[in-house]
Design a protein around this motif. Structure first.
Motif, PDB file in Angstrom:
ATOM      1  N   THR A  19       0.822  -1.222   0.000  1.00  9.10           N
ATOM      2  CA  THR A  19       0.000   0.000   0.000  1.00  9.10           C
ATOM      3  C   THR A  19       0.855   1.271   0.000  1.00  9.10           C
ATOM      4  O   THR A  19       0.481   2.256  -0.625  1.00  9.10           O
ATOM      5  CB  THR A  19      -0.964   0.018   1.200  1.00  9.10           C
ATOM      6  N   THR A  20       1.980   1.248   0.725  1.00  7.11           N
ATOM      7  CA  THR A  20       2.774   2.488   0.837  1.00  7.11           C
ATOM      8  C   THR A  20       4.010   2.509  -0.066  1.00  7.11           C
ATOM      9  O   THR A  20       4.533   3.587  -0.342  1.00  7.11           O
ATOM     10  CB  THR A  20       3.246   2.701   2.286  1.00  7.11           C
ATOM     11  N   ARG A  21       4.521   1.313  -0.431  1.00  2.00           N
ATOM     12  CA  ARG A  21       5.769   1.167  -1.214  1.00  2.00           C
ATOM     13  C   ARG A  21       6.988   1.734  -0.483  1.00  2.00           C
ATOM     14  O   ARG A  21       7.961   2.148  -1.115  1.00  2.00           O
ATOM     15  CB  ARG A  21       5.636   1.815  -2.597  1.00  2.00           C
ATOM     16  N   SER A  22       6.906   1.745   0.830  1.00  2.59           N
ATOM     17  CA  SER A  22       8.055   2.204   1.616  1.00  2.59           C
ATOM     18  C   SER A  22       8.942   0.993   1.925  1.00  2.59           C
ATOM     19  O   SER A  22       8.443  -0.021   2.430  1.00  2.59           O
ATOM     20  CB  SER A  22       7.561   2.839   2.913  1.00  2.59           C
ATOM     21  N   PRO A  23      10.269   1.076   1.653  1.00  4.03           N
ATOM     22  CA  PRO A  23      11.154  -0.094   1.853  1.00  4.03           C
ATOM     23  C   PRO A  23      11.205  -0.605   3.288  1.00  4.03           C
ATOM     24  O   PRO A  23      11.455  -1.779   3.512  1.00  4.03           O
ATOM     25  CB  PRO A  23      12.530   0.413   1.420  1.00  4.03           C
ATOM     26  N   LYS A  24      10.961   0.288   4.257  1.00  2.76           N
ATOM     27  CA  LYS A  24      11.044  -0.155   5.667  1.00  2.76           C
ATOM     28  C   LYS A  24      10.018  -1.244   5.975  1.00  2.76           C
ATOM     29  O   LYS A  24      10.262  -2.125   6.787  1.00  2.76           O
ATOM     30  CB  LYS A  24      10.889   1.036   6.617  1.00  2.76           C
ATOM     31  N   TRP A  25       8.859  -1.205   5.296  1.00  2.00           N
ATOM     32  CA  TRP A  25       7.847  -2.251   5.504  1.00  2.00           C
ATOM     33  C   TRP A  25       8.298  -3.568   4.899  1.00  2.00           C
ATOM     34  O   TRP A  25       8.005  -4.639   5.419  1.00  2.00           O
ATOM     35  CB  TRP A  25       6.508  -1.818   4.897  1.00  2.00           C
ATOM     36  N   ASP A  26       9.027  -3.475   3.788  1.00  4.64           N
ATOM     37  CA  ASP A  26       9.572  -4.692   3.177  1.00  4.64           C
ATOM     38  C   ASP A  26      10.605  -5.329   4.095  1.00  4.64           C
ATOM     39  O   ASP A  26      10.641  -6.553   4.256  1.00  4.64           O
ATOM     40  CB  ASP A  26      10.195  -4.340   1.826  1.00  4.64           C
ATOM     41  N   TRP A  27      11.417  -4.504   4.727  1.00  6.36           N
ATOM     42  CA  TRP A  27      12.416  -5.022   5.677  1.00  6.36           C
ATOM     43  C   TRP A  27      11.725  -5.704   6.853  1.00  6.36           C
ATOM     44  O   TRP A  27      12.175  -6.757   7.309  1.00  6.36           O
ATOM     45  CB  TRP A  27      13.319  -3.889   6.184  1.00  6.36           C
ATOM     46  N   LEU A  28      10.654  -5.065   7.340  1.00  6.19           N
ATOM     47  CA  LEU A  28       9.889  -5.672   8.443  1.00  6.19           C
ATOM     48  C   LEU A  28       9.311  -7.019   8.001  1.00  6.19           C
ATOM     49  O   LEU A  28       9.359  -8.008   8.740  1.00  6.19           O
ATOM     50  CB  LEU A  28       8.762  -4.735   8.890  1.00  6.19           C
ATOM     51  N   GLY A  29       8.803  -7.038   6.775  1.00  8.64           N
ATOM     52  CA  GLY A  29       8.209  -8.274   6.244  1.00  8.64           C
ATOM     53  C   GLY A  29       9.214  -9.406   6.156  1.00  8.64           C
ATOM     54  O   GLY A  29       8.951 -10.523   6.612  1.00  8.64           O
ATOM     55  N   VAL A  30      10.375  -9.108   5.607  1.00  3.19           N
ATOM     56  CA  VAL A  30      11.371 -10.179   5.437  1.00  3.19           C
ATOM     57  C   VAL A  30      11.952 -10.602   6.789  1.00  3.19           C
ATOM     58  O   VAL A  30      12.259 -11.794   6.993  1.00  3.19           O
ATOM     59  CB  VAL A  30      12.474  -9.772   4.426  1.00  3.19           C
ATOM     60  N   ALA A  31      12.075  -9.645   7.725  1.00  2.00           N
ATOM     61  CA  ALA A  31      12.570 -10.003   9.062  1.00  2.00           C
ATOM     62  C   ALA A  31      11.605 -10.969   9.743  1.00  2.00           C
ATOM     63  O   ALA A  31      12.023 -11.989  10.318  1.00  2.00           O
ATOM     64  CB  ALA A  31      12.760  -8.738   9.903  1.00  2.00           C
TER      65      ALA A  31
END
Lengths: 203, 47
Positions: free
Chosen positions: A65-77
């Motif tokens: 929804t936001t395309r912010s990389p920090k959410w991707d990092w949270l997801g992969v963590a």
């Protein structure tokens, strides 16, 4: 003292305390004996897996929804920690199953779907390593993760119709005259197997 | 203690997974740190 160091020390202390309590303080179970103590890290590993995967889902949905990389990092963590916990659950399960059921593994729906989903979670991590473009990698893996995680409730739904599930036959067996709604108590029993063992001990 | 071998095997397996993951994280972190250092050097060379 720096916050990460302090939190690491606190977590290490808690692990040591819980490990000591699980091995030396908790009473021996009457039928499974020492093997029952596997539950003290088998069940928490599944709970930790669900929490980690929930964090991963939140991270991936937020990324889409936001395309912010920090959410991707949270997801992969979250996904990585969840895969580690899932691996622990899949290893310790058969080690408990052998003395409890007499078999290491059975291809019943519950175990099979869990194993298939574990393979999917691993493939999620492999997928991330194969795509070089970071934005494309994050987008594709977020979508793939959704596919992986939504498989778990579907698996649980299918299992509820299968009466020959190995775990159900042993732990969640419904006695004669018992309603399906009472199965919730059985699930609570599984979770309580560790802490509630004193009720079944000779002492 | 009966069935102790299963408990011991599970205990070892849990710590093995934790250690493997920790080593894996450490290696990736070191690789990332090297890459950041390399990029810093490249920026310095360009400026």
């Amino acid at each position: 003292m720096k916050r990460p160091v302090l939190s690491t020390l606190v977590v290490t202390l808690l692990i040591c305390l819980s490990g000591y309590a699980a091995l030396f303080v908790a009473p021996d179970e009457r039928t499974m004996h020492a093997a029952q103590r596997i539950f003290y890290f088998h069940v928490p590993s599944w709970i930790a897996m669900f929490v980690a995967f929930l964090i991963a889902v939140i991270g991936n949905i937020a990324y889409l929804t936001t395309r912010s990389p920090k959410w991707d990092w949270l997801g992969v963590a979250g996904a990585e920690v969840g895969v580690a916990c899932c691996t622990i659950g899949l290893i310790t399960g058969p080690l408990w199953g052998k003395p409890a059921w007499g078999i290491w593994w059975t291809w019943d729906p519950r175990l099979t779907t869990t194993f298939i989903l574990w393979l999917l979670y691993i493939s999620y991590l492999l997928l991330r390593g194969m795509i070089e473009d970071s934005d494309r990698c994050a987008r594709m893996s977020a979508v793939f993760w959704g596919f992986c995680v939504y498989g778990r409730p579907i698996g649980l739904y299918v299992e509820s119709f299968m009466a020959d599930s190995a775990s159900r036959s042993c732990l969640l067996r419904r006695p004669q005259g018992r309603s399906r709604s009472e199965d919730g108590e059985s699930v609570a029993f599984v979770c309580d197997c560790g802490t509630g063992s004193r009720h079944r001990s000779p002492s | 203690m009966k069935n102790f071998e299963y408990l011991l095997a599970a205990w070892i397996a849990v710590w093995a997974v934790f250690f493997f993951y920790q080593i894996n994280l450490g290696r990736r972190f070191a690789k990332l740190r090297d890459e950041v250092e390399r990029l810093k050097q490249q920026i310095q060379l360009l400026s």
